[in-house]
Scaffold this motif. Structure first.
Motif, PDB file in Angstrom:
ATOM      1  N   ASP A   6       0.782  -1.254  -0.133  1.00 30.83           N
ATOM      2  CA  ASP A   6      -0.019  -0.006  -0.016  1.00 30.83           C
ATOM      3  C   ASP A   6       0.781   1.138   0.098  1.00 30.83           C
ATOM      4  O   ASP A   6       1.518   1.492   0.907  1.00 30.83           O
ATOM      5  N   PRO A   7       1.176   1.861  -0.762  1.00 31.69           N
ATOM      6  CA  PRO A   7       1.760   3.262  -1.057  1.00 31.69           C
ATOM      7  C   PRO A   7       1.586   4.263   0.078  1.00 31.69           C
ATOM      8  O   PRO A   7       2.605   4.763   0.633  1.00 31.69           O
ATOM      9  N   ALA A   8       0.237   4.344   0.439  1.00 32.91           N
ATOM     10  CA  ALA A   8       0.060   5.404   1.618  1.00 32.91           C
ATOM     11  C   ALA A   8       0.595   4.870   2.781  1.00 32.91           C
ATOM     12  O   ALA A   8       1.109   5.513   3.613  1.00 32.91           O
ATOM     13  N   ALA A   9       0.572   3.492   3.124  1.00 39.57           N
ATOM     14  CA  ALA A   9       0.962   2.910   4.298  1.00 39.57           C
ATOM     15  C   ALA A   9       2.539   3.017   4.333  1.00 39.57           C
ATOM     16  O   ALA A   9       3.314   3.054   5.293  1.00 39.57           O
ATOM     17  N   VAL A  13       2.145   9.363  -1.767  1.00 38.02           N
ATOM     18  CA  VAL A  13       0.920   9.973  -2.378  1.00 38.02           C
ATOM     19  C   VAL A  13       1.156   9.923  -3.697  1.00 38.02           C
ATOM     20  O   VAL A  13       2.025  10.047  -4.172  1.00 38.02           O
ATOM     21  N   ARG A  14      -0.082   9.374  -4.475  1.00 37.93           N
ATOM     22  CA  ARG A  14      -0.333   9.340  -5.646  1.00 37.93           C
ATOM     23  C   ARG A  14      -0.925  10.766  -6.175  1.00 37.93           C
ATOM     24  O   ARG A  14      -1.980  11.050  -5.665  1.00 37.93           O
ATOM     25  N   GLY A  15      -0.036  11.477  -6.905  1.00 39.40           N
ATOM     26  CA  GLY A  15      -0.894  12.817  -7.636  1.00 39.40           C
ATOM     27  C   GLY A  15      -1.566  12.371  -8.662  1.00 39.40           C
ATOM     28  O   GLY A  15      -1.711  11.663  -9.434  1.00 39.40           O
ATOM     29  N   ALA A  16      -2.219  13.749  -9.121  1.00 41.35           N
ATOM     30  CA  ALA A  16      -3.093  13.766 -10.259  1.00 41.35           C
ATOM     31  C   ALA A  16      -2.392  13.246 -11.550  1.00 41.35           C
ATOM     32  O   ALA A  16      -3.074  12.668 -12.493  1.00 41.35           O
ATOM     33  N   ASP A  17      -1.128  13.295 -11.561  1.00 42.68           N
ATOM     34  CA  ASP A  17      -0.475  12.874 -12.922  1.00 42.68           C
ATOM     35  C   ASP A  17       0.016  11.386 -12.672  1.00 42.68           C
ATOM     36  O   ASP A  17       0.618  10.680 -13.689  1.00 42.68           O
ATOM     37  N   GLY A  18      -0.465  10.727 -11.723  1.00 42.02           N
ATOM     38  CA  GLY A  18      -0.374   9.306 -11.486  1.00 42.02           C
ATOM     39  C   GLY A  18       1.142   8.772 -11.100  1.00 42.02           C
ATOM     40  O   GLY A  18       1.157   7.673 -10.614  1.00 42.02           O
ATOM     41  N   ARG A  19       1.942   9.884 -10.807  1.00 45.24           N
ATOM     42  CA  ARG A  19       3.190   9.772  -9.937  1.00 45.24           C
ATOM     43  C   ARG A  19       3.044   9.519  -8.448  1.00 45.24           C
ATOM     44  O   ARG A  19       2.287  10.190  -7.834  1.00 45.24           O
ATOM     45  N   LEU A  20       3.919   8.736  -7.782  1.00 44.32           N
ATOM     46  CA  LEU A  20       3.951   8.509  -6.590  1.00 44.32           C
ATOM     47  C   LEU A  20       5.375   9.221  -6.068  1.00 44.32           C
ATOM     48  O   LEU A  20       6.404   9.277  -6.413  1.00 44.32           O
ATOM     49  N   ARG A  21       4.749  10.012  -4.997  1.00 41.72           N
ATOM     50  CA  ARG A  21       5.961  10.900  -4.520  1.00 41.72           C
ATOM     51  C   ARG A  21       5.757  10.855  -2.885  1.00 41.72           C
ATOM     52  O   ARG A  21       4.548  10.530  -2.217  1.00 41.72           O
TER      53      ARG A  21
END
Length: 200
Positions: A6-9, A13-21
């Motif tokens: 789970d990225p959030a865990a 954070v997944r941005g509106a552009d789909g990228r995870l930061r």
């Protein structure tokens, strides 16, 4: 899905552009652009490393976003971070900079830039600042799985800090040096699965 997937865990954070930061790179457009285009990109030239060492020193106790917003003013105030110019600056120049409003007005940090410039010039006799700094690049590095696992120091940053202090640098503690190592691509401290650099 378990927490490890789970990225959030894991602090992403997944941005509106789909990228995870990471969370820190999502709080403003300035930080997002810095993360996407600059953070972790290799820096191997003398002036580039000198500037980043000085800016990391100014960041101590402050947010990196504050430094980024003031970076154009820092570059103007400090002659484009040209160590040959700054090595000759002294108390009168510190007083002048303290009277301005564009940079962080801290006398000790301002004077550290002058000392760091002199140390940078002196290092040219023994291979230069890039040779010294980059020699502390870890032989191997495993990117963390989560924000909770991201270190803020390393054995290399501790020894780099000692080496820089020994040759005359100031405001270069282990945490500051590790932030430098992340920023200039000496370690890849991006969380597993996070989006990488975007070509400039």
């Amino acid at each position: 899905m378990n927490d490890t997937d789970d990225p959030a865990a894991r602090g992403l954070v997944r941005g509106a552009d789909g990228r995870l930061r990471p969370h820190w790179a999502c709080s403003s457009e300035l930080l997002r652009d810095y993360y996407d285009h600059e953070w972790g990109r290799p820096v191997t030239d003398e002036r580039g490393l000198f500037e980043r060492i000085c800016l990391e020193g100014f960041q101590a106790g402050l947010s990196w976003e504050t430094i980024l917003r003031k970076r154009p003013a820092f570059r103007e105030a400090f002659a484009g971070f040209d160590p040959e110019v700054l090595a000759d600056w002294g108390d009168a120049d510190a007083d002048r900079l303290l009277a301005g409003s564009g940079i962080i007005r801290n006398r000790a940090k301002i004077r550290a830039v002058f000392a760091n410039a002199r140390a940078t010039l002196a290092l040219r006799e023994s291979g230069g600042l890039p040779r010294l700094v980059l020699s502390f690049t870890p032989a191997a590095w495993t990117p963390p799985d989560s924000a909770a696992e991201q270190p803020t120091t390393s054995p290399e940053s501790i020894t780099l800090a000692k080496a820089l202090k020994k040759v005359g640098f100031s405001f270069v503690g282990p945490t500051t040096c590790f932030a430098l190592m992340e920023a200039v691509g000496m370690v890849d401290n991006r969380i597993r699965g996070a989006s990488g650099l975007i070509d400039p």
